[in-house]
Design a protein around this motif. Structure first.
Motif, PDB file in Angstrom:
ATOM      1  N   ALA A   1      38.585  51.473  16.296  1.00  0.00           N
ATOM      2  CA  ALA A   1      38.473  52.828  15.746  1.00  0.00           C
ATOM      3  C   ALA A   1      38.151  53.855  16.812  1.00  0.00           C
ATOM      4  O   ALA A   1      38.706  54.958  16.820  1.00  0.00           O
ATOM      5  N   GLY A   2      37.247  53.526  17.725  1.00  0.00           N
ATOM      6  CA  GLY A   2      36.853  54.494  18.746  1.00  0.00           C
ATOM      7  C   GLY A   2      37.989  54.848  19.683  1.00  0.00           C
ATOM      8  O   GLY A   2      38.211  56.021  19.996  1.00  0.00           O
ATOM      9  N   TYR A   3      38.742  53.839  20.124  1.00  0.00           N
ATOM     10  CA  TYR A   3      39.823  54.041  21.083  1.00  0.00           C
ATOM     11  C   TYR A   3      41.001  54.782  20.440  1.00  0.00           C
ATOM     12  O   TYR A   3      41.419  55.844  20.901  1.00  0.00           O
ATOM     13  N   HIS A   4      41.525  54.236  19.348  1.00  0.00           N
ATOM     14  CA  HIS A   4      42.717  54.826  18.723  1.00  0.00           C
ATOM     15  C   HIS A   4      42.374  56.059  17.901  1.00  0.00           C
ATOM     16  O   HIS A   4      43.248  56.893  17.638  1.00  0.00           O
ATOM     17  N   GLY A   5      41.104  56.210  17.512  1.00  0.00           N
ATOM     18  CA  GLY A   5      40.699  57.414  16.804  1.00  0.00           C
ATOM     19  C   GLY A   5      40.905  58.666  17.629  1.00  0.00           C
ATOM     20  O   GLY A   5      41.124  59.757  17.085  1.00  0.00           O
ATOM     21  N   THR A   6      40.858  58.517  18.951  1.00  0.00           N
ATOM     22  CA  THR A   6      41.090  59.663  19.834  1.00  0.00           C
ATOM     23  C   THR A   6      42.495  60.221  19.637  1.00  0.00           C
ATOM     24  O   THR A   6      42.688  61.437  19.552  1.00  0.00           O
ATOM     25  N   MET A   7      43.495  59.339  19.550  1.00  0.00           N
ATOM     26  CA  MET A   7      44.864  59.824  19.357  1.00  0.00           C
ATOM     27  C   MET A   7      45.043  60.412  17.967  1.00  0.00           C
ATOM     28  O   MET A   7      45.795  61.392  17.790  1.00  0.00           O
ATOM     29  N   VAL A   8      44.385  59.836  16.965  1.00  0.00           N
ATOM     30  CA  VAL A   8      44.438  60.434  15.631  1.00  0.00           C
ATOM     31  C   VAL A   8      43.916  61.854  15.690  1.00  0.00           C
ATOM     32  O   VAL A   8      44.502  62.783  15.125  1.00  0.00           O
ATOM     33  N   TRP A   9      42.790  62.054  16.382  1.00  0.00           N
ATOM     34  CA  TRP A   9      42.206  63.396  16.509  1.00  0.00           C
ATOM     35  C   TRP A   9      43.164  64.352  17.217  1.00  0.00           C
ATOM     36  O   TRP A   9      43.381  65.477  16.776  1.00  0.00           O
ATOM     37  N   VAL A  10      43.748  63.894  18.319  1.00  0.00           N
ATOM     38  CA  VAL A  10      44.635  64.746  19.114  1.00  0.00           C
ATOM     39  C   VAL A  10      45.836  65.193  18.277  1.00  0.00           C
ATOM     40  O   VAL A  10      46.208  66.379  18.285  1.00  0.00           O
ATOM     41  N   LEU A  11      46.438  64.288  17.555  1.00  0.00           N
ATOM     42  CA  LEU A  11      47.603  64.639  16.744  1.00  0.00           C
ATOM     43  C   LEU A  11      47.202  65.468  15.529  1.00  0.00           C
ATOM     44  O   LEU A  11      47.923  66.393  15.136  1.00  0.00           O
ATOM     45  N   MET A  12      46.070  65.137  14.929  1.00  0.00           N
ATOM     46  CA  MET A  12      45.588  65.925  13.793  1.00  0.00           C
ATOM     47  C   MET A  12      45.330  67.365  14.199  1.00  0.00           C
ATOM     48  O   MET A  12      45.706  68.311  13.492  1.00  0.00           O
ATOM     49  N   MET A  13      44.702  67.568  15.366  1.00  0.00           N
ATOM     50  CA  MET A  13      44.402  68.921  15.815  1.00  0.00           C
ATOM     51  C   MET A  13      45.664  69.680  16.203  1.00  0.00           C
ATOM     52  O   MET A  13      45.708  70.916  16.093  1.00  0.00           O
ATOM     53  N   LEU A  14      46.703  68.978  16.633  1.00  0.00           N
ATOM     54  CA  LEU A  14      47.983  69.637  16.904  1.00  0.00           C
ATOM     55  C   LEU A  14      48.551  70.201  15.604  1.00  0.00           C
ATOM     56  O   LEU A  14      48.981  71.359  15.554  1.00  0.00           O
ATOM     57  N   GLU A  15      48.553  69.402  14.551  1.00  0.00           N
ATOM     58  CA  GLU A  15      49.053  69.883  13.264  1.00  0.00           C
ATOM     59  C   GLU A  15      48.173  71.003  12.717  1.00  0.00           C
ATOM     60  O   GLU A  15      48.686  71.996  12.173  1.00  0.00           O
TER      61      GLU A  15
END
Length: 617
Positions: free
Chosen positions: A592-606
């Motif tokens: 969760a910690g590692y891949h959650g970063t990419m979720v955050w990055v893509l979520m903030m782009l949208e």
């Protein structure tokens, strides 16, 4: 936010004042700072800032606008500013000195524009560390500029066509590094850079660059005395008569600023900390240690997952570029807490790592660099064949570690710094659609890193990394994070470590005084031993990290917001739908910690797109 905006070479007739006021409006969205504007025949400028940080002067066809409170070390220029006003004095200096010399005469945090219709010239400049950003665009022969891309976009000649390269770089770096932006037509001044415009032509050049003096011979006692004196003067100067508070994470930088603020203020400093109810993320105890040690008036707030859900759209709105550093959320709540207490300016400890050698990667890269000292013949003929060809070596832990070490050590700097890059690990072709990648160069991020890295004339590895981080980590990431988070809270912010004299002092320390073997920021810690609590000096670095990935596993509203955002992002044809499904369905549950970063990055782009519905890729 505060800032400035305007143009040169655009004839708006009687509508000039109306246009520049429209550009200035986004600069006052959150803190309701006063706006001042002037329009000449083919130029206009506006500056938006709190009292003391806005300077505007018009003398016929000459316009000068300054955002910030630049310090004038030249006695004659300072005297003119005291008698005539800062902007008027700089207008006179412009005629005598020109763009480069005038830029170099300014110290501290600032952005400036000089628009001279008589000569058909203009200049823009931002401060040496890039604290005050400036975007610019050449539209035909007109120079358009603003401290925010949102403000620049309001000019009639400005375009809003998105740049695929800028969006690619965002996913790679989690921010859009300068001089690029998210817009095809816009660029951003680099730290310590000025722009000279003349009759429709543009030239940008550095007026300042970090110059390291690596052969220092001064005694530790002498250096320590000057360092402590500079800390006091930097904090005193940054206060500037405001009611000030300080971020306090419990790290060495924020604790130092808090302690010095108590020292020079003659009263307990107002300090503010953020905590998280998540194992491994909460460092409130260290902030409490620092507060008790210095006797600060301490204030705490524990950010919750509901707070994150509430803040995400606001964070996306205040950032004029896509921005994926999740620490902006706790920084916002910290600044908002201080604002409710009547604090008008917050002190950030940013810059200490990049000036004195405090990031863990500096020690790690020092260890990798040791391999370069092994004679090449020995490496290629003996060591590497033995390590990589040993039968069953993949089952021997020591050999696996040796292989990993050699593989990373064999990558040239600065690409070696990105061996763990998230996008690199996934693979650009697996993340992005073919249509999107057709408009982006996947090699550009590393090429830009190499250019910046190669510009430093430092001889030592540590100083070359520091020079790179002053731009990539500090100017492009950490400073915008704190500046924008504070803007959202209606708060001014200052960074005492970025005082020009402090920056020059750090450049004079030897490489070993910054990184002694693998001991990070050796001089800094030794100079403050006895001032800082021992527990702060020896603690591991952390900061206001957000446990987003952990909370995403448990908190339904956060899950819903992320899911909705990523679902909508699929429709933009930037990121592959199958990657998003794999990211959320498989990767996130694995780590969760590692891949959650990419979720955050893509979520903030949208979320950034949602705040700007007129934009199209």
């Amino acid at each position: 936010m505060s800032g400035l905006c305007g143009w040169m070479g655009y004839g708006a007739g009687g509508a000039g004042k109306e246009v520049v006021d429209a550009m200035a409006a986004p600069l006052a969205r959150f803190d309701q700072s006063a706006a001042y504007s002037e329009a000449a025949t083919r130029s206009a400028a506006a500056v938006v800032a709190q009292a003391g940080s806005a300077h505007l002067h018009r003398d016929g066809s000459l316009l000068v606008a300054v955002w910030g409170s630049p310090v004038l070390r030249d006695a004659a220029l300072a005297q003119q500013a005291a008698s005539q006003g800062l902007a008027a004095a700089l207008g006179n200096a412009w005629r005598q000195m020109g763009a480069e010399r005038l830029s170099a005469a300014l110290h501290g945090a600032f952005a400036i524009c000089v628009l001279d219709e008589a000569s058909g010239e203009a200049m823009l400049a931002t401060d040496r560390l890039g604290t005050h950003p400036l975007y610019w665009q050449l539209a035909g022969e007109s120079l358009l500029f603003a401290s925010s891309a949102d403000a620049l976009a309001r000019h009639p000649q400005a375009g809003n066509e998105l740049d695929a390269q800028g969006l690619y770089n965002y996913v790679y770096f989690h921010m859009v590094p300068s001089p690029g932006t998210a817009y095809r037509q816009q660029q951003r001044l680099l730290p310590g850079e000025f722009l000279h415009y003349r009759q429709g032509r543009i030239e940008t050049r550095p007026y300042w660059r970090m110059q390291f003096q690596e052969e220092g011979k001064r005694s530790f006692a002498e250096l320590r005395e000057e360092f402590l004196s500079l800390l006091r003067s930097s904090v005193r100067e940054a206060a500037g008569g405001h009611k000030v508070g300080a971020f306090l994470s419990g790290g060495t930088d924020s604790s130092t600023i808090a302690g010095i603020l108590c020292d020079v203020g003659g009263a307990p400093a107002q300090t503010y900390s953020i905590g998280f109810e998540a194992q491994g993320y909460d460092e409130m105890e260290y902030a409490r240690i620092a507060s008790r040690h210095f006797g600060t008036a301490h204030h705490e707030y524990y950010v919750t997952p509901d707070d994150v859900v509430s803040a995400i759209p606001q964070i996306a709105q205040v950032f004029d570029q896509p921005f994926g550093n999740a620490s902006a959320v706790p920084a916002f709540y910290c600044a908002r807490m201080a604002r409710a207490d009547g604090i008008t300016r917050m002190f950030g400890g940013d810059g200490g790592d990049e000036l004195f050698g405090g990031n863990e990667r500096y020690a790690k890269q020092h260890v990798f660099a040791l391999y370069e000292r092994v004679p090449e013949l020995l490496r290629k003929a003996l060591l590497e064949p033995a390590v990589f060809n040993f039968p069953g070596g993949e089952r021997v832990r020591l050999l696996r570690k040796a292989r990993s070490y050699i593989e990373q050590a064999s990558v040239a700097m600065p690409a070696r710094l990105e061996t763990y890059n998230l996008l690199g690990r996934y693979g650009p072709q697996q993340v992005f659609t073919d249509e999107f990648l057709a408009g982006a160069d996947i090699g550009q991020p590393l090429a830009s890193l190499s250019r910046t890295y190669g510009q430093s004339e430092a001889k030592s590895l540590i100083n070359r990394m520091l020079a790179l981080d002053l731009k990539i980590t500090l100017a492009d990431n950490d400073l915008p994070k704190v500046m924008k988070a504070c803007e959202l809270a209606g708060m001014e912010v200052a960074f005492p470590f970025l005082n020009d004299e402090m920056v020059a002092f750090s450049a004079g320390l030897t490489p070993q005084q910054k990184l002694n073997g693998t001991q990070l920021r050796w001089f800094f810690k030794e100079a403050l031993r006895g001032f800082l609590p021992d527990a702060i000096i020896t603690k591991q670095k952390h900061g206001f990290g957000l446990p987003f990935g952990v909370w995403l596993q448990q908190h339904k509203p956060l899950q819903q917001l992320a899911s909705d955002s990523l679902t909508d992002l699929k429709k933009r044809k930037i990121v592959r739908g199958e990657f998003i499904e794999q990211l959320v369905g498989q990767h996130l549950s694995e780590h969760a910690g590692y891949h959650g970063t990419m979720v955050w990055v893509l979520m903030m782009l949208e979320q950034w797109f949602r705040q700007r519905p007129a934009l199209r890729v």
